[in-house]
Design a protein around this motif. Structure first.
Motif, mmCIF file in Angstrom:
data_model
loop_
_atom_site.group_PDB
_atom_site.id
_atom_site.type_symbol
_atom_site.label_atom_id
_atom_site.label_comp_id
_atom_site.label_asym_id
_atom_site.label_seq_id
_atom_site.Cartn_x
_atom_site.Cartn_y
_atom_site.Cartn_z
ATOM 1 N N ASN A 17 6.939 -1.573 61.992
ATOM 2 C CA ASN A 17 7.605 -1.812 63.272
ATOM 3 C C ASN A 17 8.124 -0.540 63.943
ATOM 4 O OD1 ASN A 17 7.195 -4.571 62.916
ATOM 5 N ND2 ASN A 17 9.074 -4.766 61.729
ATOM 6 N N SER A 18 7.897 0.610 63.365
ATOM 7 C CA SER A 18 8.457 1.850 63.906
ATOM 8 C C SER A 18 7.410 2.640 64.690
ATOM 9 C CB SER A 18 9.001 2.723 62.781
ATOM 10 O OG SER A 18 10.065 2.081 62.134
ATOM 11 N N THR A 19 7.910 3.442 65.618
ATOM 12 C CA THR A 19 7.062 4.349 66.390
ATOM 13 C C THR A 19 7.716 5.728 66.385
ATOM 14 O OG1 THR A 19 8.191 3.824 68.466
ATOM 15 C CG2 THR A 19 6.219 2.535 67.937
ATOM 16 N N TYR A 20 6.951 6.725 66.808
ATOM 17 C CA TYR A 20 7.500 8.061 66.968
ATOM 18 C C TYR A 20 6.856 8.704 68.189
ATOM 19 C CZ TYR A 20 3.191 9.887 64.877
ATOM 20 O OH TYR A 20 1.883 10.199 64.621
ATOM 21 N N SER A 21 7.533 9.697 68.733
ATOM 22 C CA SER A 21 7.034 10.394 69.915
ATOM 23 C C SER A 21 6.386 11.712 69.525
ATOM 24 C CB SER A 21 8.179 10.675 70.896
ATOM 25 O OG SER A 21 8.683 9.472 71.405
ATOM 26 N N ASN A 22 5.282 12.028 70.186
ATOM 27 C CA ASN A 22 4.592 13.291 69.992
ATOM 28 C C ASN A 22 4.497 13.972 71.354
ATOM 29 O OD1 ASN A 22 3.074 15.278 68.603
ATOM 30 N ND2 ASN A 22 1.195 14.374 69.395
ATOM 31 N N PHE A 23 5.008 15.180 71.457
ATOM 32 C CA PHE A 23 5.004 15.935 72.708
ATOM 33 C C PHE A 23 3.947 17.036 72.609
ATOM 34 C CE2 PHE A 23 9.195 14.162 72.158
ATOM 35 C CZ PHE A 23 9.524 13.701 73.419
ATOM 36 N N THR A 24 2.906 16.956 73.444
ATOM 37 C CA THR A 24 1.818 17.923 73.413
ATOM 38 C C THR A 24 1.895 18.812 74.640
ATOM 39 O OG1 THR A 24 0.447 16.298 72.278
ATOM 40 C CG2 THR A 24 -0.681 18.199 73.236
ATOM 41 N N LEU A 25 1.955 20.106 74.417
ATOM 42 C CA LEU A 25 2.013 21.081 75.510
ATOM 43 C C LEU A 25 0.637 21.208 76.147
ATOM 44 C CD1 LEU A 25 3.805 23.250 76.932
ATOM 45 C CD2 LEU A 25 2.928 24.875 75.246
ATOM 46 N N LYS A 26 0.582 21.188 77.475
ATOM 47 C CA LYS A 26 -0.688 21.337 78.180
ATOM 48 C C LYS A 26 -1.209 22.760 78.008
ATOM 49 C CE LYS A 26 -2.030 18.231 80.066
ATOM 50 N NZ LYS A 26 -2.794 17.110 79.552
ATOM 51 N N ARG A 27 -2.503 22.918 77.942
ATOM 52 C CA ARG A 27 -3.121 24.220 77.667
ATOM 53 C C ARG A 27 -3.067 25.179 78.845
ATOM 54 N NH1 ARG A 27 -6.545 24.903 73.149
ATOM 55 N NH2 ARG A 27 -6.602 23.039 71.883
ATOM 56 N N ASN A 28 -3.001 24.688 80.055
ATOM 57 C CA ASN A 28 -3.070 25.555 81.233
ATOM 58 C C ASN A 28 -1.707 26.108 81.659
ATOM 59 O OD1 ASN A 28 -2.065 23.125 82.047
ATOM 60 N ND2 ASN A 28 -3.370 22.909 83.831
ATOM 61 N N ILE A 29 -0.820 26.295 80.723
ATOM 62 C CA ILE A 29 0.511 26.814 81.030
ATOM 63 C C ILE A 29 0.428 28.289 81.441
ATOM 64 C CG2 ILE A 29 0.968 27.396 78.623
ATOM 65 C CD1 ILE A 29 3.879 26.719 79.094
ATOM 66 N N GLU A 30 1.217 28.649 82.442
ATOM 67 C CA GLU A 30 1.304 30.049 82.861
ATOM 68 C C GLU A 30 2.591 30.629 82.282
ATOM 69 O OE1 GLU A 30 0.677 30.870 86.986
ATOM 70 O OE2 GLU A 30 -0.837 29.292 87.145
ATOM 71 N N PHE A 31 2.437 31.528 81.340
ATOM 72 C CA PHE A 31 3.598 32.124 80.684
ATOM 73 C C PHE A 31 4.282 33.116 81.603
ATOM 74 C CE2 PHE A 31 1.290 30.472 77.082
ATOM 75 C CZ PHE A 31 2.302 30.045 76.239
ATOM 76 N N CYS A 32 5.564 33.304 81.394
ATOM 77 C CA CYS A 32 6.357 34.201 82.232
ATOM 78 C C CYS A 32 6.059 35.670 81.943
ATOM 79 C CB CYS A 32 7.842 33.913 82.045
ATOM 80 S SG CYS A 32 8.351 33.894 80.308
#
Length: 98
Positions: A17-32
């Protein structure tokens, strides 16, 4: 700097009955800056559990703890975190208003 990620809610294979969240960073990020970009290539900096960039805060025999960061550790630019799913909903509302 914008860190756009996608949040997925997945079933926990260890519990029915449990779930969890997965946060995936998008590949097209522009770094500072190039230093932070190179640092992220060498080390695991993205935290998939919290959806933020993180650095190791403390190392113990049992494991380690991490600290989320809101600013680049090299150039000091603020990191804005945006959920791709929420961003799409906002854009749709704006388009429907016109």
């Amino acid at each position: 700097m914008k860190a756009i990620f996608k949040r997925e809610i997945l079933k926990d294979p260890e519990s029915e009955n449990s779930t969890y969240s997965n946060f995936t960073l998008k590949r097209n990020i522009e770094f500072c800056c190039e230093k932070f970009k190179n640092f992220c290539k060498k080390f695991t900096v993205w935290n998939y559990e919290s959806g933020t960039f993180s650095i190791v805060d403390q190392i113990t025999y049992d494991g380690h703890s991490v600290q989320s960061i809101d600013f680049c550790p090299f150039c000091g630019e603020k990191i804005d975190y945006e959920d791709e799913n929420i961003q799409k909903k906002i854009n749709r509302k704006k388009l429907g208003a016109f």
